[in-house]
Design a protein around this motif. Structure first.
Motif, PDB file in Angstrom:
ATOM      1  N   UNK A 153       0.813  -1.202   0.000  1.00 22.31           N
ATOM      2  CA  UNK A 153       0.000   0.000   0.000  1.00 22.31           C
ATOM      3  C   UNK A 153       0.850   1.257   0.000  1.00 22.31           C
ATOM      4  N   UNK A 154       2.155   1.089   0.074  1.00 25.66           N
ATOM      5  CA  UNK A 154       3.095   2.214   0.042  1.00 25.66           C
ATOM      6  C   UNK A 154       3.611   2.358  -1.395  1.00 25.66           C
ATOM      7  N   UNK A 155       3.368   3.503  -2.043  1.00 28.50           N
ATOM      8  CA  UNK A 155       3.750   3.643  -3.449  1.00 28.50           C
ATOM      9  C   UNK A 155       5.227   3.390  -3.712  1.00 28.50           C
ATOM     10  N   UNK A 156       6.100   3.864  -2.814  1.00 29.87           N
ATOM     11  CA  UNK A 156       7.538   3.677  -3.021  1.00 29.87           C
ATOM     12  C   UNK A 156       7.920   2.207  -2.926  1.00 29.87           C
ATOM     13  N   UNK A 157       7.315   1.501  -1.977  1.00 30.23           N
ATOM     14  CA  UNK A 157       7.612   0.070  -1.825  1.00 30.23           C
ATOM     15  C   UNK A 157       7.055  -0.721  -3.009  1.00 30.23           C
ATOM     16  N   UNK A 158       5.822  -0.400  -3.428  1.00 38.89           N
ATOM     17  CA  UNK A 158       5.249  -1.079  -4.594  1.00 38.89           C
ATOM     18  C   UNK A 158       6.121  -0.855  -5.823  1.00 38.89           C
ATOM     19  N   UNK A 159       6.663   0.350  -5.949  1.00 34.16           N
ATOM     20  CA  UNK A 159       7.543   0.664  -7.079  1.00 34.16           C
ATOM     21  C   UNK A 159       8.818  -0.170  -7.017  1.00 34.16           C
ATOM     22  N   UNK A 160       9.453  -0.187  -5.866  1.00 30.53           N
ATOM     23  CA  UNK A 160      10.735  -0.894  -5.730  1.00 30.53           C
ATOM     24  C   UNK A 160      10.586  -2.386  -5.994  1.00 30.53           C
ATOM     25  N   UNK A 182      -4.282   3.076 -15.119  1.00 31.78           N
ATOM     26  CA  UNK A 182      -3.704   4.069 -14.197  1.00 31.78           C
ATOM     27  C   UNK A 182      -3.818   3.713 -12.714  1.00 31.78           C
ATOM     28  N   UNK A 183      -3.970   2.423 -12.392  1.00 32.06           N
ATOM     29  CA  UNK A 183      -4.000   1.990 -10.994  1.00 32.06           C
ATOM     30  C   UNK A 183      -5.324   1.366 -10.607  1.00 32.06           C
ATOM     31  N   UNK A 184      -5.293   0.041 -10.297  1.00 31.65           N
ATOM     32  CA  UNK A 184      -6.527  -0.681  -9.965  1.00 31.65           C
ATOM     33  C   UNK A 184      -6.642  -0.949  -8.472  1.00 31.65           C
ATOM     34  N   UNK A 185      -5.623  -0.554  -7.697  1.00 31.31           N
ATOM     35  CA  UNK A 185      -5.653  -0.861  -6.273  1.00 31.31           C
ATOM     36  C   UNK A 185      -6.420   0.132  -5.434  1.00 31.31           C
ATOM     37  N   UNK A 186      -6.901   1.213  -6.080  1.00 29.35           N
ATOM     38  CA  UNK A 186      -7.609   2.255  -5.319  1.00 29.35           C
ATOM     39  C   UNK A 186      -9.007   2.515  -5.872  1.00 29.35           C
ATOM     40  N   UNK A 203      -3.152  14.777 -10.043  1.00 29.27           N
ATOM     41  CA  UNK A 203      -2.050  14.991  -9.105  1.00 29.27           C
ATOM     42  C   UNK A 203      -2.018  13.903  -8.035  1.00 29.27           C
ATOM     43  N   UNK A 204      -3.195  13.510  -7.563  1.00 31.57           N
ATOM     44  CA  UNK A 204      -3.257  12.432  -6.566  1.00 31.57           C
ATOM     45  C   UNK A 204      -2.771  11.121  -7.180  1.00 31.57           C
ATOM     46  N   UNK A 205      -3.166  10.848  -8.427  1.00 29.60           N
ATOM     47  CA  UNK A 205      -2.723   9.632  -9.110  1.00 29.60           C
ATOM     48  C   UNK A 205      -1.202   9.634  -9.287  1.00 29.60           C
ATOM     49  N   UNK A 206      -0.658  10.768  -9.660  1.00 30.25           N
ATOM     50  CA  UNK A 206       0.795  10.868  -9.834  1.00 30.25           C
ATOM     51  C   UNK A 206       1.537  10.587  -8.533  1.00 30.25           C
ATOM     52  N   UNK A 207       0.962  11.036  -7.419  1.00 31.38           N
ATOM     53  CA  UNK A 207       1.618  10.867  -6.128  1.00 31.38           C
ATOM     54  C   UNK A 207       1.478   9.484  -5.539  1.00 31.38           C
ATOM     55  N   UNK A 208       0.495   8.718  -6.013  1.00 28.99           N
ATOM     56  CA  UNK A 208       0.247   7.398  -5.433  1.00 28.99           C
ATOM     57  C   UNK A 208       0.309   6.308  -6.510  1.00 28.99           C
ATOM     58  N   UNK A 209      -0.728   6.169  -7.281  1.00 27.98           N
ATOM     59  CA  UNK A 209      -0.890   5.035  -8.193  1.00 27.98           C
ATOM     60  C   UNK A 209       0.155   4.974  -9.301  1.00 27.98           C
ATOM     61  N   UNK A 211       3.316   6.013  -9.204  1.00 27.19           N
ATOM     62  CA  UNK A 211       4.722   5.885  -8.792  1.00 27.19           C
ATOM     63  C   UNK A 211       5.374   4.580  -9.264  1.00 27.19           C
ATOM     64  N   UNK A 212       4.714   3.425  -9.079  1.00 25.23           N
ATOM     65  CA  UNK A 212       5.349   2.189  -9.553  1.00 25.23           C
ATOM     66  C   UNK A 212       5.524   2.155 -11.070  1.00 25.23           C
ATOM     67  N   UNK A 213       4.574   2.738 -11.801  1.00 23.75           N
ATOM     68  CA  UNK A 213       4.689   2.734 -13.263  1.00 23.75           C
ATOM     69  C   UNK A 213       5.837   3.640 -13.714  1.00 23.75           C
ATOM     70  N   UNK A 214       5.957   4.784 -13.054  1.00 27.13           N
ATOM     71  CA  UNK A 214       7.056   5.695 -13.393  1.00 27.13           C
ATOM     72  C   UNK A 214       8.404   5.015 -13.131  1.00 27.13           C
ATOM     73  N   UNK A 215       8.500   4.307 -12.011  1.00 28.93           N
ATOM     74  CA  UNK A 215       9.750   3.618 -11.674  1.00 28.93           C
ATOM     75  C   UNK A 215      10.050   2.497 -12.670  1.00 28.93           C
ATOM     76  N   UNK A 216       9.019   1.741 -13.029  1.00 25.29           N
ATOM     77  CA  UNK A 216       9.208   0.633 -13.976  1.00 25.29           C
ATOM     78  C   UNK A 216       9.617   1.146 -15.348  1.00 25.29           C
TER      79      UNK A 216
END
Length: 476
Positions: A153-160, A182-186, A203-209, A211-216
């Motif tokens: 549930x933590x965007x940074x952890x999901x990304x990593x 754009x994110x199915x977990x929310x 903006x909320x999507x960018x900050x949460x959902x 994040x993992x896609x940007x990292x990937x």
């Protein structure tokens, strides 16, 4: 390539049961990109285990059909193999716990090893693409669809962890797919049945959902799946998988690979887009690969007709077909690990041992005396628990009651409540000892029994909040 060949190159259909020859003929006739193998396509032996030789032969036959065109790149042979409840292939391949285990364990090296271990057993069977990992960020009990398929549930952890798992898969020579942009977990509805609405702003999507896609994307993943989710902030009432503004946002994150839709035979699509219209709409919006159209021949004809009539720009089809072909040319050049079925079992066991989480109860010593009773769970769960208990030196038949809570199960009482999937039911449990296990494999039950008997610590931490228990709850 002819328009007919290009139209086929962007379609990845499924097929029914063991109708392999009919599917091979359709691949040749429609010039299809390949096939996805679903649960009913998997041949099994009399014990219900995967017949590895037959599975390999099926995949080889489908690959031969895609090669009939003379294309210099391999056809796609795909599968949905995440671990946990989404696993089309079971034993004798390694059985994996739910992906939430990775977030609970908190070790990206272990997550990468798991991705490589899972993919390494797919490669020798002829699979070259897996629709994993799930990069969705879960919001907890309000998320009815993704749950323990989410790593955190933590965007940074999901990304990593999404990046680590993808890199492990690529090391084995199998293409990963991060999903579901754009994110199915929310969202609070299931897109298999109806169209969920994501009411968050961009903006909320960018900050949460996102994040993992940007990292990937930053890590160079080859494919991203778009979900059937309507985002009013982007395009009201239109599934993201068919929304031009959604694909524009995805490309805006720097993505240059293949954008694949979620299955087009799901309720969120078929109720709104009849015949082949979903395929044309998805392509026109910016999709490159169309997964599981309800009728592949109908979708193929609709794409050809749309290009011929000018309603779908020829350049858009060219771009999509080129991206898919380019990805497969690249995949064909990768070294592939050939790991025997079951060889990653020690990694799976290590994941579960690192993930098991004591949410409430003592963190040292046995959680139960030398004997326990067991109730609940799904098919086979009690038997697996009893076998694991015996291996850990626990008697079964008397003593405290261990209540097993399976996928979608209700909160349970007893003395020890154990969730085998998402940990949400623990918030309503009256049991004084609460344990999150995130898996139903033999190895997961061994990890549980060792903790109950006081023979192993419970190092896992909740990867998402569960009622009064915040994310990060667990033994020190």
């Amino acid at each position: 390539m002819t328009p007919e060949e290009k139209a086929g190159q962007v379609l990845l259909p499924s097929f029914a049961g063991q109708q392999v020859e009919a599917q091979a003929a359709a691949i040749e006739r429609l010039h299809l990109a390949g096939s996805i193998i679903m649960g009913d396509n998997v041949p099994r032996d009399p014990q219900g285990k995967v017949d590895l030789a037959s599975m390999t032969a099926i995949n080889q036959r489908l690959s031969e059909a895609t090669a009939a065109d003379g294309s210099p790149w391999p056809g796609i042979v795909a599968v949905d193999q995440e671990g946990g409840i989404v696993a089309r292939l079971g034993a004798p391949l390694t059985v994996w716990p739910s992906p939430m285990s990775y977030g609970a364990a908190g070790n990206t090296t272990l997550t990468r090893d798991a991705g490589q271990g899972l993919a390494g057993e797919l490669a020798p069977l002829g699979f070259n693409l897996d629709f994993a990992p799930d990069a969705d960020v879960t919001v907890g009990p309000g998320d009815p669809t993704i749950g323990a398929r989410s790593m955190s549930g933590d965007p940074a952890a999901a990304a990593a962890h999404s990046v680590a798992f993808s890199q492990g898969m690529l090391a084995a020579g199998v293409l990963p797919t991060v999903k579901h942009f754009p994110g199915h977990g929310s969202v609070t509805a299931d897109s298999h049945i109806s169209l969920p609405v994501q009411n968050a702003g961009v903006e909320e999507l960018k900050g949460r959902d996102w994040q993992p896609f940007r990292a990937a994307i930053g890590a160079g993943v080859p494919m991203v799946m778009t979900g059937h989710i309507a985002v009013p902030a982007l395009e009201p009432g239109v599934p993201a998988s068919l929304s031009a503004k959604t694909y524009a946002e995805l490309r805006g994150l720097g993505f240059k690979g293949v954008a694949v839709t979620d299955a087009l035979n799901m309720g969120a699509i078929t109720k709104q887009y009849p015949a082949g219209s979903a395929a044309v709409a998805a392509l026109a919006a910016g999709a490159d690969l169309l997964l599981m159209p309800a009728d592949a021949a109908q979708a193929h004809a609709a794409i050809v007709q749309a290009v011929t009539s000018g309603t779908l720009p020829k350049e858009r089809l060219d771009e999509a077909a080129t991206r898919v072909a380019t990805m497969m040319v690249w995949q064909g050049r990768q070294a592939r690990l050939a790991a025997p079925a079951g060889s990653a079992a020690p990694v799976s066991a290590k994941v579960s041992a690192a993930a098991v989480t004591v949410v409430a109860g003592n963190c040292s010593g046995p959680l139960v005396p030398g004997a326990v009773r067991v109730a609940g769970g799904g098919p086979g769960d009690k038997e697996r628990f009893e076998a694991a208990a015996a291996r850990a030196g626990l008697q079964v038949g008397s003593g405290p009651l261990v209540s097993l809570i399976g996928y979608g199960g209700a909160p349970a009482g007893g003395d020890v409540a154990v969730t085998l999937d998402a940990p949400w039911p623990l918030q309503g449990s009256t049991a004084p000892v609460k344990v999150a296990l995130y898996g139903r494999s033999d190895a997961a039950f061994d990890a549980l029994a060792a903790v109950l008997a006081g023979k192993a610590p419970a190092p896992g931490k909740l990867p998402a909040a569960v009622g009064p228990y915040p994310a990060g709850t667990g033994c020190p």
